[in-house]
Design a protein around this motif. Sequence first.
Motif, PDB file in Angstrom:
ATOM      1  N   ARG A 220       3.921  13.612   2.102  1.00 10.37           N
ATOM      2  CA  ARG A 220       3.119  14.815   1.857  1.00 10.37           C
ATOM      3  C   ARG A 220       2.654  15.446   3.178  1.00 10.37           C
ATOM      4  NH1 ARG A 220      -1.783  13.196  -1.254  1.00 10.37           N
ATOM      5  NH2 ARG A 220      -2.217  15.442  -1.220  1.00 10.37           N
ATOM      6  N   ALA A 221       2.195  14.599   4.100  1.00 15.60           N
ATOM      7  CA  ALA A 221       1.724  15.116   5.384  1.00 15.60           C
ATOM      8  C   ALA A 221       2.883  15.701   6.190  1.00 15.60           C
ATOM      9  CB  ALA A 221       1.030  14.010   6.170  1.00 15.60           C
ATOM     10  N   ALA A 222       4.027  15.020   6.197  1.00 16.39           N
ATOM     11  CA  ALA A 222       5.191  15.515   6.941  1.00 16.39           C
ATOM     12  C   ALA A 222       5.608  16.888   6.413  1.00 16.39           C
ATOM     13  CB  ALA A 222       6.345  14.528   6.835  1.00 16.39           C
ATOM     14  N   ARG A 223       5.585  17.049   5.095  1.00 16.89           N
ATOM     15  CA  ARG A 223       5.992  18.330   4.505  1.00 16.89           C
ATOM     16  C   ARG A 223       4.951  19.406   4.768  1.00 16.89           C
ATOM     17  NH1 ARG A 223       8.392  14.978  -0.670  1.00 16.89           N
ATOM     18  NH2 ARG A 223      10.377  14.468   0.360  1.00 16.89           N
ATOM     19  N   THR A 224       3.690  19.022   4.832  1.00 15.15           N
ATOM     20  CA  THR A 224       2.647  19.991   5.186  1.00 15.15           C
ATOM     21  C   THR A 224       2.862  20.498   6.610  1.00 15.15           C
ATOM     22  OG1 THR A 224       1.016  18.981   3.706  1.00 15.15           O
ATOM     23  CG2 THR A 224       0.168  20.311   5.507  1.00 15.15           C
ATOM     24  N   VAL A 225       3.109  19.567   7.538  1.00 18.52           N
ATOM     25  CA  VAL A 225       3.325  19.955   8.944  1.00 18.52           C
ATOM     26  C   VAL A 225       4.590  20.788   9.088  1.00 18.52           C
ATOM     27  CG1 VAL A 225       3.814  19.077  11.262  1.00 18.52           C
ATOM     28  CG2 VAL A 225       2.044  17.985   9.864  1.00 18.52           C
TER      29      VAL A 225
ATOM     30  N   THR B   9      -6.595  19.133  16.713  1.00 21.04           N
ATOM     31  CA  THR B   9      -8.017  18.807  16.704  1.00 21.04           C
ATOM     32  C   THR B   9      -8.288  17.708  15.691  1.00 21.04           C
ATOM     33  OG1 THR B   9      -8.574  20.424  14.974  1.00 21.04           O
ATOM     34  CG2 THR B   9      -8.612  21.189  17.278  1.00 21.04           C
ATOM     35  N   TYR B  10      -9.392  17.005  15.895  1.00 20.25           N
ATOM     36  CA  TYR B  10      -9.809  15.952  14.965  1.00 20.25           C
ATOM     37  C   TYR B  10      -9.954  16.514  13.560  1.00 20.25           C
ATOM     38  CZ  TYR B  10     -12.988  12.647  12.686  1.00 20.25           C
ATOM     39  OH  TYR B  10     -13.580  11.787  11.792  1.00 20.25           O
ATOM     40  N   THR B  11     -10.631  17.652  13.416  1.00 23.66           N
ATOM     41  CA  THR B  11     -10.865  18.241  12.096  1.00 23.66           C
ATOM     42  C   THR B  11      -9.562  18.661  11.436  1.00 23.66           C
ATOM     43  OG1 THR B  11     -13.031  19.037  12.821  1.00 23.66           O
ATOM     44  CG2 THR B  11     -12.100  20.049  10.851  1.00 23.66           C
ATOM     45  N   GLY B  12      -8.681  19.275  12.193  1.00 28.91           N
ATOM     46  CA  GLY B  12      -7.404  19.702  11.632  1.00 28.91           C
ATOM     47  C   GLY B  12      -6.540  18.536  11.206  1.00 28.91           C
ATOM     48  N   LEU B  13      -6.528  17.489  12.006  1.00 30.41           N
ATOM     49  CA  LEU B  13      -5.742  16.299  11.665  1.00 30.41           C
ATOM     50  C   LEU B  13      -6.290  15.615  10.422  1.00 30.41           C
ATOM     51  CD1 LEU B  13      -5.329  15.032  15.311  1.00 30.41           C
ATOM     52  CD2 LEU B  13      -3.417  15.557  13.781  1.00 30.41           C
ATOM     53  N   LYS B  14      -7.617  15.558  10.301  1.00 29.10           N
ATOM     54  CA  LYS B  14      -8.227  14.880   9.162  1.00 29.10           C
ATOM     55  C   LYS B  14      -7.929  15.585   7.844  1.00 29.10           C
ATOM     56  CE  LYS B  14     -12.783  14.109   9.075  1.00 29.10           C
ATOM     57  NZ  LYS B  14     -13.332  14.158   7.707  1.00 29.10           N
ATOM     58  N   ALA B  15      -7.497  16.829   7.899  1.00 27.68           N
ATOM     59  CA  ALA B  15      -7.159  17.576   6.695  1.00 27.68           C
ATOM     60  C   ALA B  15      -5.775  17.210   6.151  1.00 27.68           C
ATOM     61  CB  ALA B  15      -7.224  19.075   6.967  1.00 27.68           C
ATOM     62  N   LEU B  16      -4.967  16.480   6.940  1.00 21.05           N
ATOM     63  CA  LEU B  16      -3.641  16.088   6.477  1.00 21.05           C
ATOM     64  C   LEU B  16      -3.736  14.961   5.460  1.00 21.05           C
ATOM     65  CD1 LEU B  16      -1.639  16.030   9.848  1.00 21.05           C
ATOM     66  CD2 LEU B  16      -1.551  17.792   8.056  1.00 21.05           C
ATOM     67  N   PRO B  17      -2.846  14.927   4.460  1.00 19.97           N
ATOM     68  CA  PRO B  17      -2.855  13.830   3.483  1.00 19.97           C
ATOM     69  C   PRO B  17      -2.724  12.469   4.155  1.00 19.97           C
ATOM     70  CG  PRO B  17      -1.416  15.614   2.750  1.00 19.97           C
ATOM     71  CD  PRO B  17      -1.812  15.936   4.159  1.00 19.97           C
ATOM     72  N   GLY B  18      -3.569  11.538   3.763  1.00 20.76           N
ATOM     73  CA  GLY B  18      -3.484  10.173   4.277  1.00 20.76           C
ATOM     74  C   GLY B  18      -4.080   9.955   5.645  1.00 20.76           C
TER      75      GLY B  18
ATOM     76  N   TYR C 292       0.852  -1.204   0.000  1.00 18.19           N
ATOM     77  CA  TYR C 292       0.000   0.000   0.000  1.00 18.19           C
ATOM     78  C   TYR C 292       0.885   1.251   0.000  1.00 18.19           C
ATOM     79  CZ  TYR C 292      -3.642  -3.327   1.342  1.00 18.19           C
ATOM     80  OH  TYR C 292      -4.498  -4.392   1.380  1.00 18.19           O
ATOM     81  N   TYR C 293       1.665   1.405  -1.055  1.00 20.56           N
ATOM     82  CA  TYR C 293       2.685   2.455  -1.089  1.00 20.56           C
ATOM     83  C   TYR C 293       2.103   3.861  -1.128  1.00 20.56           C
ATOM     84  CZ  TYR C 293       6.435  -0.938  -1.444  1.00 20.56           C
ATOM     85  OH  TYR C 293       7.320  -1.944  -1.164  1.00 20.56           O
ATOM     86  N   SER C 294       0.815   3.989  -1.399  1.00 19.97           N
ATOM     87  CA  SER C 294       0.205   5.321  -1.306  1.00 19.97           C
ATOM     88  C   SER C 294       0.335   5.860   0.122  1.00 19.97           C
ATOM     89  CB  SER C 294      -1.268   5.273  -1.722  1.00 19.97           C
ATOM     90  OG  SER C 294      -2.005   4.405  -0.873  1.00 19.97           O
ATOM     91  N   ARG C 295       0.389   4.958   1.109  1.00 19.23           N
ATOM     92  CA  ARG C 295       0.582   5.396   2.494  1.00 19.23           C
ATOM     93  C   ARG C 295       1.924   6.106   2.660  1.00 19.23           C
ATOM     94  NH1 ARG C 295       0.030   0.466   6.337  1.00 19.23           N
ATOM     95  NH2 ARG C 295       1.056  -0.607   4.619  1.00 19.23           N
ATOM     96  N   ALA C 296       2.972   5.558   2.025  1.00 11.92           N
ATOM     97  CA  ALA C 296       4.305   6.162   2.135  1.00 11.92           C
ATOM     98  C   ALA C 296       4.344   7.511   1.429  1.00 11.92           C
ATOM     99  CB  ALA C 296       5.351   5.224   1.539  1.00 11.92           C
ATOM    100  N   ARG C 297       3.676   7.603   0.281  1.00 17.63           N
ATOM    101  CA  ARG C 297       3.654   8.891  -0.427  1.00 17.63           C
ATOM    102  C   ARG C 297       2.880   9.934   0.384  1.00 17.63           C
ATOM    103  NH1 ARG C 297       3.024   5.115  -4.640  1.00 17.63           N
ATOM    104  NH2 ARG C 297       0.761   5.375  -4.684  1.00 17.63           N
ATOM    105  N   ASN C 298       1.765   9.517   0.977  1.00 16.60           N
ATOM    106  CA  ASN C 298       1.004  10.444   1.828  1.00 16.60           C
ATOM    107  C   ASN C 298       1.764  10.790   3.104  1.00 16.60           C
ATOM    108  OD1 ASN C 298      -1.287  10.891   0.239  1.00 16.60           O
ATOM    109  ND2 ASN C 298      -2.253   8.997   0.938  1.00 16.60           N
ATOM    110  N   LEU C 299       2.553   9.848   3.596  1.00 17.59           N
ATOM    111  CA  LEU C 299       3.383  10.107   4.777  1.00 17.59           C
ATOM    112  C   LEU C 299       4.292  11.306   4.514  1.00 17.59           C
ATOM    113  CD1 LEU C 299       4.003   8.473   7.562  1.00 17.59           C
ATOM    114  CD2 LEU C 299       6.090   7.798   6.369  1.00 17.59           C
TER     115      LEU C 299
END
Length: 361
Positions: free
Chosen positions: A93-98, A109-118, A84-91
């Motif tokens: 993307r999310a790290a770079r967003t943060v 918050t739940y809502t803020g976290l859910k906005a992160l890739p993956g 499921y390598y899409s998880r690694a790509r989203n990992l």
Amino acid sequence: MPQTDWLFFRTALLDWYEPERRPMPWKGEPDPYRVWLSEIILQQTRVAQGLPYFERFVAAYPTVTDLAGADDDAVLKLWEGLGYYSRARNLLRAARTVANDLDGHFPDTYTGLKALPGVGPYTAAAIASFAFGRQVAVLDGNVYRVIARFAGDEAPTDGSSGRKHFQQAVDQAMGDTHAADFNQAIMDFGALVCTPRNAACPSCPLAKQCKARAKGTVYDLPVKKKSITKRSRYFHYLVIKDTKGSFLLQQRTTKDIWQSLYEFPLIEADTTDLRLRQLMESEAWPTWLEPNRITEGKRSLVYRQQLSHQTILAVFHQIEWRAPTKLPDRFVRIDRAAHSAYALPRVINRYLEDGTLTLDL
């Protein structure tokens, strides 16, 4: 349906819960980076398989900023074998967003976290409750199973309506109990007691009010209305060795399985029962690989890799190539030992590890 006694449920569940029953390095961990990393790794992955990956990732990238600055290929290589390598790509993307957009701080918050890739509803709830103490109940496969069996609930779990239905049920089950304790307890309970098969019903602390046990429907619940349609795909990999002893790899760029991983040049067909000469005559044969410049070698046995929705059946054709000096842009030349620097699908790694299993044409 008789009313479910959720007070009994949560009281018995929390009386049963002891963190030491299922020790994991991220339990009780306040660092949102480690909680997030563990949850992404454990999506569709067993704890026993995911734990070594978690430890390797933390060692290589101790902070979200370290991960955000990592090379894509290095992260995919570290992820190799988890699938499921899409998880690694989203990992990434999310790290770079943060790191880049949120000054290195995860949303709390739940809502803020859910906005992160993956990060979906379950992962957001887990991070929000474990790392930030938010009062949000998680809903994963273990939770669906425990709730459905205890309540004797035959509502299908798949689809948005099923998720909404069971989210309401687990919210009732949690009540005003501290979410982090409740969430960890119910997930551990589903993993250790209320298991998909061979559930420990005789010693279960919830047994006396479990409706599925009373009705004899423990293994009929939870219910899914949709069945997964699986298909088979037939891959012919061209293991091309040039006069310098180098091999060719290309990066898989299509939005399909194994996107961004490396592989040998590939021809997909309707069967594995094709020889090299037949492949040369097909329209899928690469135009840059002139038949008069190659010498046929060997053909491997059929290798199989089972994915969630498809079965990959792969054959490897070894070829000697009198190569021109210039290659198409998407290819890299490597020697046999250098393949370990590239993230490869499991089926190719199996072939490389077991390369003696070849048959003469």
